[in-house]
Design an enzyme around this catalytic site. Structure first.
Site, PDB file in Angstrom:
ATOM      1  N   GLU A 187      45.164  34.152  87.522  1.00  0.00           N
ATOM      2  CA  GLU A 187      44.584  32.331  86.762  1.00  0.00           C
ATOM      3  C   GLU A 187      43.165  32.573  87.787  1.00  0.00           C
ATOM      4  O   GLU A 187      42.328  32.432  88.974  1.00  0.00           O
ATOM      5  CB  GLU A 187      45.193  31.696  87.944  1.00  0.00           C
ATOM      6  CG  GLU A 187      44.943  29.816  87.094  1.00  0.00           C
ATOM      7  CD  GLU A 187      44.047  29.365  88.412  1.00  0.00           C
ATOM      8  OE1 GLU A 187      42.830  29.666  88.025  1.00  0.00           O
ATOM      9  OE2 GLU A 187      44.545  28.568  89.181  1.00  0.00           O
ATOM     10  N   CYS A 241      40.668  24.567  90.266  1.00  0.00           N
ATOM     11  CA  CYS A 241      40.086  25.195  89.370  1.00  0.00           C
ATOM     12  C   CYS A 241      40.103  24.125  87.884  1.00  0.00           C
ATOM     13  O   CYS A 241      40.022  24.513  86.792  1.00  0.00           O
ATOM     14  CB  CYS A 241      40.701  26.694  89.057  1.00  0.00           C
ATOM     15  SG  CYS A 241      41.837  27.281  90.337  1.00  0.00           S
TER      16      CYS A 241
END
Ligand code: ADP
Length: 480
Positions: free
Chosen positions: A248, A282
């Site tokens: 990720e 994020c």
């Protein structure tokens, strides 16, 4: 000068000094050293991986209900310890205590979620072409997991990997961020308190070289990574042999506010998802494309709301909305993105500087940049700080194209009250998650993961656990 905590590694059920030197950890609000932890060596890493490998031989056969019992107990222990875990988070990365507490509470729920999933690992029986045969499809744990995690959600990003891996029957070695090791240590104290069998979960603190040694270890079966794209690429090249990875790698997430949006909600959503955790998430909204009819009202209202956010020391002051950013690199990137936007003609409606009254600490004011164009860094690179760039659009097609035009593919946001716009945007935005009329793109029971430059593999949900399982086909000839 604050008390300096001494952290240790947790290997094979014991707390250990590392073989190497100590790593200093600083409070981003004061710059003071607040902890010393092992900068773990290859030997430390090897001991941890070997312990995890030994433990796997038994943990993989432990009945799922027993594994679930450990996870439930650890979730309860974590909830009971939330005050000290939250303080450890805030002291090392700066988010206000209520946000840190929320993170710990969410992680406690994650333990319970995966405890339940552990008891639902099911396979299939398949009919065969020939009589007298049955195919069984079983799911088995992959083995020893290496988890490498960043500092922005210091316990949750460990927890998603740890809980899912343990539920699946894997064992794990965690290497937390060098900026936030103490919060990780607190989580492992909870595992110790519930007497998780030795070696099932191990912790080695350290910087990038420790992570490199861990992912390079030949006895690792899978690497689960959250962090920057550059480190993701380095890990890709470092792993020994051929093994599954999940990555990720960050966002640069867009928001589209259509002409049919509820502007009150859109402003509130943009405020929350641009500035919460000081933008260090994020899935932060980094860039917004707003229909020309609503544009000026949107940017003015967002700027006013951002100006009202209280910037301060989240550990020592009350009612803080935005703490310091965790490290100087983030601060400098905010400055770079704002200077770049300014030089290319953006209007700085609010912020755009460090707060004048806080000379110490990594503070940056919540910043709204209007009239942005796609060539500005803020519109195509992840800032990872409290900065949002906003751009007007006339035609929805062009907004979709711009939203999809960067390497990012983690999450996108939409505000629209029009059902056909909602479906069109939901389908055409090329992101792993699309949140419509809300800004909480991740929930624990739905898969969460990126595509394109944001990586691959999933966390959360059943899918988050599937990544730690491998299938086996057992074809049985039983004649009758
Ligand atoms: P972020 O700034 O988003 O935390 P990084 O990608 O630098 O980004 O760090 C994420 C994690 O990866 C940290 O735990 C860090 O120590 C670790 N790390 C950094 N470099 C490497 C590497 N070459 N191999 C393995 N892990 C690494």
């Amino acid at each position: 000068m604050e008390h300096v905590a001494r952290g240790r590694n947790y290997i094979d059920g014991r707390w250990e000094e590392g073989d190497g030197t100590a790593l200093e950890v600083r409070d981003p609000a004061t710059g003071d050293v607040v902890a010393l932890v092992p900068d773990s060596t290859e030997q430390d890493v090897d001991r941890a991986v070997s312990a995890a490998r030994r433990a796997w031989n038994s943990w993989r056969w432990v009945n799922p209900t027993v594994r679930a019992g450990y996870l439930h107990a650890a979730g309860d222990a974590l909830a009971a310890a939330k005050v000290q875990v939250a303080a450890a988070i805030t002291r090392e990365m700066g988010k206000p205590i209520p946000e840190a507490t929320g993170e710990v509470e969410k992680l406690a729920k994650t333990f319970h979620f995966y405890a339940e999933e552990a008891t639902r690992i099911t396979g299939a029986t398949l009919p065969n072409e020939e009589d007298g045969f049955t195919s069984l499809v079983e799911k088995e744990p992959i083995g020893v997991v290496a988890a490498i995690t960043p500092w922005n959600y210091p316990v949750e990003l460990i927890g998603w990997k740890l809980c899912a891996a343990l539920a699946a029957g894997c064992t794990i070695v965690v290497k937390p961020s060098e900026y936030t090791p103490s919060a990780a240590i607190e989580v492992f104290r909870c595992l110790e308190a519930v007497e998780l069998p030795a070696g099932v979960a191990n912790l080695v603190t350290g910087a990038g070289a420790t992570g490199r040694a861990l992912v390079a270890h030949p006895a690792i079966s899978k690497v689960a990574f959250t962090g920057s794209a550059a480190t993701g690429e380095a890990i890709f090249k470092t792993v020994s042999g051929v093994k599954p990875l999940s990555m990720e790698l960050g966002g640069n997430c867009p928001l589209i506010v259509t002409a049919r949006a509820d502007i009150d909600q859109a402003v509130a959503g943009a405020l929350r998802r641009s500035f919460r955790n000081a933008g260090q998430i994020c899935i932060a909204i980094n860039r917004a494309y707003v229909h020309a009819d609503l544009y000026e009202e949107f940017v003015q209202r967002l700027a006013k709301a951002a100006e009202g956010l209280v910037v301060g020391d989240g550990l020592r002051e009350d009612d803080v909305d935005v703490g310091p950013v965790t490290n100087v690199e983030i601060l400098e990137r905010c400055e770079r993105h704002v200077a770049d936007a300014r030089s290319k003609g953006a209007r700085v409606l609010v912020g755009g500087a460090r707060p004048g009254d806080r000379p110490v600490g990594n503070y940056y004011l919540p910043t709204v940049l209007a009239d942005c164009t796609q060539d500005m860094q803020v519109m195509h690179e992840e800032t990872f700080g409290p900065v949002i760039g906003v751009s007007p659009y006339d035609d929805l097609e062009s907004a979709i194209e711009l939203a999809n035009s960067t390497p990012a593919g983690l999450a996108a946001y939409v505000y629209s009250e029009d059902l056909s716009e909602v479906f069109a945007l939901g389908r055409r935005l090329d992101f792993g998650s699309v949140a419509v009329n809300n800004v909480d793109a991740g929930t624990i029971n739905a898969p969460y993961g990126g595509r394109k430059g944001s990586g691959f593999g999933y966390e959360h949900g059943r899918e988050g656990m599937e990544g730690y399982l491998q299938m086996k086909h057992v074809r049985v000839r039983h004649r009758s």
